[in-house]
Scaffold this motif. Sequence first.
Motif, PDB file in Angstrom:
ATOM      1  N   SER A 185     -24.508  44.675 -14.386  1.00 12.26           N
ATOM      2  CA  SER A 185     -23.181  44.158 -14.752  1.00 12.26           C
ATOM      3  C   SER A 185     -22.755  45.139 -15.899  1.00 12.26           C
ATOM      4  N   ARG A 186     -21.621  45.859 -15.818  1.00 18.69           N
ATOM      5  CA  ARG A 186     -21.172  46.855 -16.791  1.00 18.69           C
ATOM      6  C   ARG A 186     -20.652  45.779 -17.936  1.00 18.69           C
ATOM      7  N   PRO A 216     -26.197  33.044 -16.502  1.00 19.06           N
ATOM      8  CA  PRO A 216     -25.296  32.993 -15.353  1.00 19.06           C
ATOM      9  C   PRO A 216     -24.386  34.347 -15.091  1.00 19.06           C
ATOM     10  N   ALA A 217     -24.269  34.677 -13.675  1.00 24.93           N
ATOM     11  CA  ALA A 217     -23.310  36.111 -13.442  1.00 24.93           C
ATOM     12  C   ALA A 217     -22.038  35.664 -13.157  1.00 24.93           C
ATOM     13  N   ALA A 218     -20.950  36.443 -13.714  1.00 21.58           N
ATOM     14  CA  ALA A 218     -19.753  35.982 -13.190  1.00 21.58           C
ATOM     15  C   ALA A 218     -19.403  36.491 -12.119  1.00 21.58           C
ATOM     16  N   ARG A 219     -19.852  37.847 -11.613  1.00 16.71           N
ATOM     17  CA  ARG A 219     -19.720  38.206 -10.360  1.00 16.71           C
ATOM     18  C   ARG A 219     -21.007  38.504  -9.440  1.00 16.71           C
ATOM     19  N   ASP A 238     -31.303  43.175 -11.023  1.00 15.04           N
ATOM     20  CA  ASP A 238     -31.089  42.545 -12.064  1.00 15.04           C
ATOM     21  C   ASP A 238     -29.625  42.748 -12.581  1.00 15.04           C
ATOM     22  N   ALA A 239     -29.049  41.889 -13.257  1.00 12.00           N
ATOM     23  CA  ALA A 239     -27.734  42.080 -13.821  1.00 12.00           C
ATOM     24  C   ALA A 239     -27.877  43.000 -15.243  1.00 12.00           C
ATOM     25  N   VAL A 273     -29.390  53.709 -11.033  1.00  8.05           N
ATOM     26  CA  VAL A 273     -28.486  52.668 -11.219  1.00  8.05           C
ATOM     27  C   VAL A 273     -27.443  52.412 -10.252  1.00  8.05           C
ATOM     28  N   ARG A 274     -27.211  51.230 -10.035  1.00  3.29           N
ATOM     29  CA  ARG A 274     -26.157  50.647  -9.196  1.00  3.29           C
ATOM     30  C   ARG A 274     -25.727  49.356  -9.727  1.00  3.29           C
ATOM     31  N   GLU A 275     -24.170  49.510  -9.914  1.00  7.23           N
ATOM     32  CA  GLU A 275     -23.787  48.243 -10.594  1.00  7.23           C
ATOM     33  C   GLU A 275     -23.582  47.148  -9.680  1.00  7.23           C
TER      34      GLU A 275
END
Length: 318
Positions: free
Chosen positions: A195-196, A262-265, A155-156, A214-216
């Motif tokens: 996502s930070r 939506p995710a930018a990355r 998940d973001a 946690v893993r970004e």
Amino acid sequence: MSTDRNTMDAWSGRVDPEPDSPRWHQVIGAFADPTAASTPGAVLLGFACDEGVRRNKGRTGAAAAPAAIRKALAGLAWHRSAPAYDAGDVVCADGELEAAQARLARALAAVLGGGHFPLVLGGGHEVAFGTWQGLAAHLERSGEHAPRIGIINLDAHFDLRDPAHAHSSGTPFAQIAEAAAARGWPFRYACLGVSRAGNTRALFRRAAELDVLVREDREITPANLVEVQAALDVFIADCEHLYLTIDIDVLPACEAPGVSAPAARGVPLALVEALAEQVRDSGKLRVADLAELNPEHDIDQRTARVAARLIHLLTLNG
């Protein structure tokens, strides 16, 4: 088992003339009564709800996701030996989110009680609280005390917002933490793909307080995948049961445009699949769900096809 909507009419598609060429729509059966003698298999259960997304001030439309996933899954090639069933949809009507989550939990506990592997098709990520409640109810009925349930969320977003204000798609894992504490159960949570930019300092602090793995998103790369999987292996080793939840917005917007946020990355599908396979093959996976597909904003069913591929992947070893 009674759900709010029967969905068997949704299964249709092409039929190949060659022998041994079945597709999902030709094989899947109805799952109406978990007490009936049926061969254990994978059970799809829809959660047609985006009330949590609405409360979280996101863009609604995820209530239509179960139908879109079935449509995309229907024509995929069948490679299982065990059966698969469709248990219909739990529908959230008139904004009654908590009632819908409770119905989902009862339906899921019944599926688990029959020895099946349930896959829940969300819906907003508020589905997670209903899914966990169903697993918890099943384990309680099985006589387990303080089971070590590991929640693995691709998940973001942490979805650890304070549930005291309102229950929504942003609060399910905080609600689960509270429910586990009330039972005296440990809370084990891994959130991979965060996502930070999409999570406040307060949420990162809350994750640290709860000892979340946690893993970004920027850490999950082909070069770092072995390290991420090693950390996940350590997490899995400390758990008796696993619940995998995949928020489709963990993927880049170019791969999954039809989501609530939506995710930018994001994390590419190839890496998401590798992590999902790792969980699947652990021997501890009890239940999985997918969340946040929003067909209203999809492009050429691209995101629905991704969701269907993930369901296909999670059921390949059956």
